[in-house]
Design a protein around this motif. Structure first.
Motif, mmCIF file in Angstrom:
data_model
loop_
_atom_site.group_PDB
_atom_site.id
_atom_site.type_symbol
_atom_site.label_atom_id
_atom_site.label_comp_id
_atom_site.label_asym_id
_atom_site.label_seq_id
_atom_site.Cartn_x
_atom_site.Cartn_y
_atom_site.Cartn_z
ATOM 1 N N TYR A 1 0.814 -1.106 0.010
ATOM 2 C CA TYR A 1 -0.133 0.048 -0.059
ATOM 3 C C TYR A 1 0.840 1.255 -0.049
ATOM 4 O O TYR A 1 1.599 1.518 0.930
ATOM 5 C CB TYR A 1 -0.990 -0.072 1.260
ATOM 6 N N GLN A 2 0.689 1.908 -1.000
ATOM 7 C CA GLN A 2 1.514 3.119 -1.180
ATOM 8 C C GLN A 2 0.765 4.526 -0.761
ATOM 9 O O GLN A 2 -0.374 4.454 -1.384
ATOM 10 C CB GLN A 2 1.972 3.314 -2.698
ATOM 11 N N PRO A 3 1.188 5.305 0.114
ATOM 12 C CA PRO A 3 0.196 6.375 0.652
ATOM 13 C C PRO A 3 0.232 7.541 -0.324
ATOM 14 O O PRO A 3 1.007 7.701 -1.323
ATOM 15 C CB PRO A 3 1.299 6.802 1.907
ATOM 16 N N ILE A 4 -0.896 7.931 -0.340
ATOM 17 C CA ILE A 4 -1.317 9.158 -1.176
ATOM 18 C C ILE A 4 -1.329 10.510 -0.200
ATOM 19 O O ILE A 4 -2.332 10.454 0.573
ATOM 20 C CB ILE A 4 -2.565 9.159 -2.156
ATOM 21 N N ILE A 5 -0.421 11.538 -0.424
ATOM 22 C CA ILE A 5 -0.219 12.384 0.647
ATOM 23 C C ILE A 5 -0.951 13.731 0.079
ATOM 24 O O ILE A 5 -0.811 14.130 -1.178
ATOM 25 C CB ILE A 5 1.048 12.760 0.697
ATOM 26 N N ASP A 6 -1.650 14.542 1.057
ATOM 27 C CA ASP A 6 -2.194 15.953 0.652
ATOM 28 C C ASP A 6 -1.361 16.809 1.001
ATOM 29 O O ASP A 6 -1.311 16.974 2.515
ATOM 30 C CB ASP A 6 -3.559 15.787 1.445
ATOM 31 N N ILE A 7 -0.666 17.465 0.448
ATOM 32 C CA ILE A 7 0.431 18.279 0.778
ATOM 33 C C ILE A 7 -0.012 19.733 1.340
ATOM 34 O O ILE A 7 0.611 20.756 1.868
ATOM 35 C CB ILE A 7 1.466 18.672 -0.222
ATOM 36 N N SER A 8 -1.419 20.002 0.913
ATOM 37 C CA SER A 8 -1.985 21.244 1.343
ATOM 38 C C SER A 8 -2.531 21.229 2.758
ATOM 39 O O SER A 8 -3.032 22.081 3.253
ATOM 40 C CB SER A 8 -3.280 21.463 0.354
ATOM 41 N N GLU B 1 12.501 16.817 -4.205
ATOM 42 C CA GLU B 1 12.006 17.946 -3.743
ATOM 43 C C GLU B 1 11.745 18.985 -4.742
ATOM 44 O O GLU B 1 10.673 19.610 -4.548
ATOM 45 C CB GLU B 1 12.947 18.697 -2.652
ATOM 46 N N ASP B 2 12.499 19.211 -5.750
ATOM 47 C CA ASP B 2 12.277 20.145 -6.851
ATOM 48 C C ASP B 2 11.031 19.702 -7.554
ATOM 49 O O ASP B 2 10.372 20.699 -8.003
ATOM 50 C CB ASP B 2 13.487 20.119 -7.799
ATOM 51 N N GLN B 3 10.917 18.474 -7.612
ATOM 52 C CA GLN B 3 9.402 18.173 -8.671
ATOM 53 C C GLN B 3 8.304 18.561 -7.601
ATOM 54 O O GLN B 3 7.412 19.169 -8.135
ATOM 55 C CB GLN B 3 9.576 16.481 -8.493
ATOM 56 N N LEU B 4 8.547 17.988 -6.209
ATOM 57 C CA LEU B 4 7.473 18.313 -5.415
ATOM 58 C C LEU B 4 7.211 19.966 -5.273
ATOM 59 O O LEU B 4 6.145 20.509 -5.247
ATOM 60 C CB LEU B 4 7.746 17.825 -3.759
ATOM 61 N N ASN B 5 8.018 20.825 -5.330
ATOM 62 C CA ASN B 5 8.114 22.243 -5.276
ATOM 63 C C ASN B 5 7.257 22.796 -6.519
ATOM 64 O O ASN B 5 6.455 23.683 -6.374
ATOM 65 C CB ASN B 5 9.536 23.086 -5.048
ATOM 66 N N PHE B 6 7.890 22.271 -7.691
ATOM 67 C CA PHE B 6 6.990 22.760 -8.859
ATOM 68 C C PHE B 6 5.300 22.464 -8.673
ATOM 69 O O PHE B 6 4.784 23.358 -9.083
ATOM 70 C CB PHE B 6 7.631 22.228 -10.019
ATOM 71 N N ARG C 1 3.643 21.925 -6.226
ATOM 72 C CA ARG C 1 3.063 22.577 -5.029
ATOM 73 C C ARG C 1 2.671 24.132 -5.594
ATOM 74 O O ARG C 1 1.382 24.794 -5.453
ATOM 75 C CB ARG C 1 3.762 22.793 -3.685
ATOM 76 N N ASN C 2 3.984 24.565 -6.243
ATOM 77 C CA ASN C 2 3.390 26.082 -6.757
ATOM 78 C C ASN C 2 2.534 26.224 -8.064
ATOM 79 O O ASN C 2 1.918 27.052 -8.151
ATOM 80 C CB ASN C 2 4.902 26.546 -7.461
ATOM 81 N N GLU C 3 2.088 25.040 -8.681
ATOM 82 C CA GLU C 3 1.147 24.930 -9.745
ATOM 83 C C GLU C 3 -0.043 24.623 -9.299
ATOM 84 O O GLU C 3 -1.200 24.651 -9.994
ATOM 85 C CB GLU C 3 1.480 24.085 -10.790
ATOM 86 N N GLY C 4 -0.244 24.254 -7.923
ATOM 87 C CA GLY C 4 -1.445 24.028 -7.351
ATOM 88 C C GLY C 4 -1.908 22.437 -7.200
ATOM 89 O O GLY C 4 -3.136 22.096 -7.011
ATOM 90 N N CYS C 5 -1.082 21.696 -7.427
ATOM 91 C CA CYS C 5 -1.359 20.208 -7.390
ATOM 92 C C CYS C 5 -1.004 19.777 -5.808
ATOM 93 O O CYS C 5 0.092 19.848 -5.366
ATOM 94 C CB CYS C 5 -0.498 19.366 -8.263
ATOM 95 N N ARG C 6 -2.359 19.270 -5.246
ATOM 96 C CA ARG C 6 -1.972 18.994 -3.849
ATOM 97 C C ARG C 6 -1.943 17.598 -3.313
ATOM 98 O O ARG C 6 -1.349 17.357 -2.413
ATOM 99 C CB ARG C 6 -3.216 19.640 -3.243
ATOM 100 N N LEU C 7 -2.137 16.649 -4.317
ATOM 101 C CA LEU C 7 -2.183 15.219 -4.002
ATOM 102 C C LEU C 7 -1.037 14.598 -4.765
ATOM 103 O O LEU C 7 -0.826 14.601 -5.888
ATOM 104 C CB LEU C 7 -3.498 14.489 -4.511
ATOM 105 N N ILE C 8 -0.002 13.800 -3.785
ATOM 106 C CA ILE C 8 1.236 13.553 -4.289
ATOM 107 C C ILE C 8 1.354 11.985 -3.876
ATOM 108 O O ILE C 8 0.955 11.626 -2.702
ATOM 109 C CB ILE C 8 2.656 14.259 -3.734
ATOM 110 N N GLN C 9 2.024 11.175 -4.839
ATOM 111 C CA GLN C 9 2.404 9.732 -4.390
ATOM 112 C C GLN C 9 3.541 9.636 -4.987
ATOM 113 O O GLN C 9 3.819 10.096 -6.210
ATOM 114 C CB GLN C 9 1.025 8.971 -5.185
ATOM 115 N N GLY C 10 4.458 9.023 -4.534
ATOM 116 C CA GLY C 10 5.966 8.747 -4.746
ATOM 117 C C GLY C 10 6.755 8.590 -3.772
ATOM 118 O O GLY C 10 6.402 8.575 -2.528
#
Length: 646
Positions: free
Chosen positions: A402-409, A601-606, A608-617
């Protein structure tokens, strides 16, 4: 006349018996009248002959000189007539001339002996080479006895055909003698044995495909077994197996009708028969697969013997077909395997099947491919893997990570899990899905495997819900084959009832390609799933190039941006532009968007800045076994988090 004479003979008795002359005179006139009538009937007057028939004309005898007969021409015409009668007869004929020792074989006799007309000679050596040795000795003895004693004979013999099943014929002979009783010649006949004909009539329905009339799989395998046995006795004997598959036959049935599909199969079978040699065996071994055994390849050189024949068959079959007034264009894939280095039917079929499978998966489908050693090695691995997958399903060796799906917002709180299957084999340990999922898809094993995965995921989600994580959601991948099943909705309902899981805790993921293949049908299924309370996610979004008009009609809740577009968003402007576009589409349609494969982290920052809040990886977590997933859940679960609803 005879009546008058008869009456006249009795005149004296009449005169003596009567005294009245009036009795005598009428009697005399009556006799005279009878005599006149009789004479007139026997010799009619010339005038009355006009009443005779003149519609029949009798040829007058020829008064001139008679034509001269051409004896040689008459003889040639009689011989030609005799030859025609022999050729059209259902029996084969042969004659043996005692004076010259020469033998004549009719065309039908040659055909019944399963012989090559080009190799016919005027001796009994021709017969000797086509029947069993013991039967030849019996025939020779019967022939000699017939010549010595003038007796007729009849016996059954078995044809010498190492590449086919036993076939028996009847040979008979009648002796023609001279006036002195000496044998002049023997006139004989060749016929099918009565029991052979009856047996073949019964076998027709046992060994034939009822739709196309060619042989079925049972007969094909028996025939192939005979050729393999011949190879063991004669190492120089070469044969080939060709498999012909109609590409996209299911689409033809769907687009037109089953009747059109059946007609197409009959036409294909007829085209194959028209191009094969009479000695070859043609069978239908699958719904849209034909098999051909090319017997006794003379030189064993596939370039010289096999390739031209296979090309001829392939070119004939793939021609457009006209059915019910419409032209249907078809594509066919052919795989060919020779009997080199094989000693059983299974190996020959494995070689041919692996070649066909390899071609169907590649861009070369619709062509011709000959088997090679590399294909066999790969095929053996695939066959072994397929067997192991079947066994693993029964042994429940598949487990879920089970891979977590994270809400960075929301403070990097967990929004859900994606259930990912792994194969935990006792000998090799964990096997990557990249190795077994494609095989499971190809063989259809993905259906029982998918059912197992769904049940395991729902059971695990229910356990977490019972522990107090009421809003947790588990996403399960559905393959195209699963999604196309008519029973899919009922199967999902059944699993939810068995596990007592609320539908809102389950999310189904299908690929973009699966969604757009049959869009109208997909929309109806999605509506039914959504009405049950399930959420639907489009996986690998961006790889299928779906139409936005369809996307607006899909009752979906989430898009998942494929990892290939996330990998280089920080340094590649094209990938960055595409990621911005996908994020914009999700926002405009009011859909959640999950970015897959985030590792840096640079992928995550991009994102976040573009408004994508759900991240898996991997940046947040790798796929976890159930116990570690529970620990992660305890640390990152937010009880007040509300799940996104439609």
């Amino acid at each position: 006349m005879f009546a008058g004479i008869f009456f006249a003979a009795f005149i004296p008795e009449i005169i003596e018996s009567t005294s009245n002359v009036f009795f005598v005179v009428p009697y005399i006139f009556a006799n005279i009248f009878l005599i006149v009538v009789a004479i007139t009937y026997r010799f009619p007057l010339i005038g009355s002959r006009r009443k005779m028939r003149h519609d029949v004309t009798i040829a007058q005898p020829h008064t001139g000189a008679l034509p001269v007969r051409d004896v040689q021409k008459d003889l040639a015409e009689k011989n030609e007539m005799f030859q025609m009668m022999v050729d059209i007869s259902s029996s084969g004929f042969w004659t043996f001339d005692a004076a010259t020792g020469k033998v004549y074989w009719s065309q039908k006799a040659v055909a019944l002996l399963k012989a090559d007309p080009a190799k016919v000679d005027d001796s009994f050596d021709f017969l000797k080479s086509h029947i069993l040795e013991s039967d030849w000795m019996h025939f020779r003895d019967a022939l000699n006895t017939s010549m010595e004693q003038g007796e007729n004979f009849s016996l059954n013999v078995t044809l010498l055909q190492k590449s086919s099943k036993e076939h028996r014929i009847q040979i008979s002979g009648n002796v023609q003698k001279s006036d002195e009783g000496r044998p002049l010649r023997i006139i004989g006949a060749i016929n099918e044995c009565a029991e052979q004909a009856t047996s073949e009539k019964q076998d027709y329905y046992v060994y034939r495909d009822p739709l196309t009339g060619v042989y079925n799989r049972k007969f094909f395998l028996e025939k192939l077994k005979i050729d393999v046995d011949v190879t063991l006795e004669r190492p120089d004997y070469v044969f080939a197996v060709a498999l012909l598959d109609i590409d996209s036959f299911g689409a033809i049935n769907t687009s037109y009708s089953i009747n059109v599909g059946d007609s197409l199969l009959r036409i294909v079978a007829d085209r194959i028969k028209s191009q094969c040699r009479p000695s070859d065996t043609i069978a239908r071994i699958g719904p849209d697969v034909f098999a051909i055994v090319l017997h006794d390849i003379q030189s064993g050189d596939y370039d010289a013997d096999v390739l031209p024949l296979v090309r001829k068959i392939h070119n004939a079959v793939k021609m457009p077909v006209q059915i019910e007034g419409r032209d249907i264009y078809i594509s066919v894939s052919m795989a060919v395997a020779l009997n080199r280095d094989v000693d059983c039917v299974e190996d020959v079929m494995a070689n041919a099947t692996s070649s066909l499978r390899e071609m169907k998966k590649s861009v070369n489908h619709g062509g011709i491919q000959f088997f090679s050693g590399g294909i066999r090695e790969k095929a053996m691995r695939l066959y072994k893997l397929e067997f192991e997958i079947r066994r693993a399903i029964q042994a429940q060796e598949f487990v879920l990570m089970y891979q977590p799906i994270i809400d960075i917002s929301n403070g990097n709180r967990i929004a859900g899990f994606e259930a990912l299957v792994r194969w935990r084999q006792s000998e090799q340990g964990y096997i990557s899905p990249a190795e077994f999922i494609p095989i499971a898809e190809e063989t259809g094993l993905i259906i029982p495997m998918g059912a197992l995965i769904l049940r395991m995921a729902c059971k695990q989600a229910k356990q977490w819900v019972d522990l107090g994580y009421e809003n947790i959601q588990v996403a399960v991948n559905f393959s195209a084959k699963q999604f196309a099943m008519d029973s899919m909705l009922d199967d999902i309902k059944k699993v939810l009832l068995e596990t007592n899981l609320n539908p809102r805790n389950l999310k189904l993921e299908i690929t973009e390609y699966t969604a757009v293949c049959e869009a109208e049908k997909t929309i109806e299924i999605m509506k039914a799933l959504s009405s049950m309370g399930l959420q639907i996610s489009i996986d690998d979004f961006g790889t299928g190039y779906s139409s936005l008009s369809y996307l607006k009609r899909f009752p979906i809740h989430t898009l998942k941006m494929d990892k290939s577009f996330v990998d280089h968003v920080a340094e590649d402007e094209e990938d960055a532009a595409f990621a911005r576009m996908v994020i914009g589409i999700a926002k405009s349609l009011n859909l959640d968007l999950i970015a897959e494969g985030v590792e840096q982290e640079d992928q995550l920052n991009f994102l976040r800045n573009e408004g994508c809040r759900l991240i898996q990886g991997f940046y947040f977590s790798k796929p976890l076994p159930p116990d570690l997933a529970l620990g992660y859940l305890k640390e990152h679960y937010e009880p007040a988090l509300e799940m996104t609803q439609e």
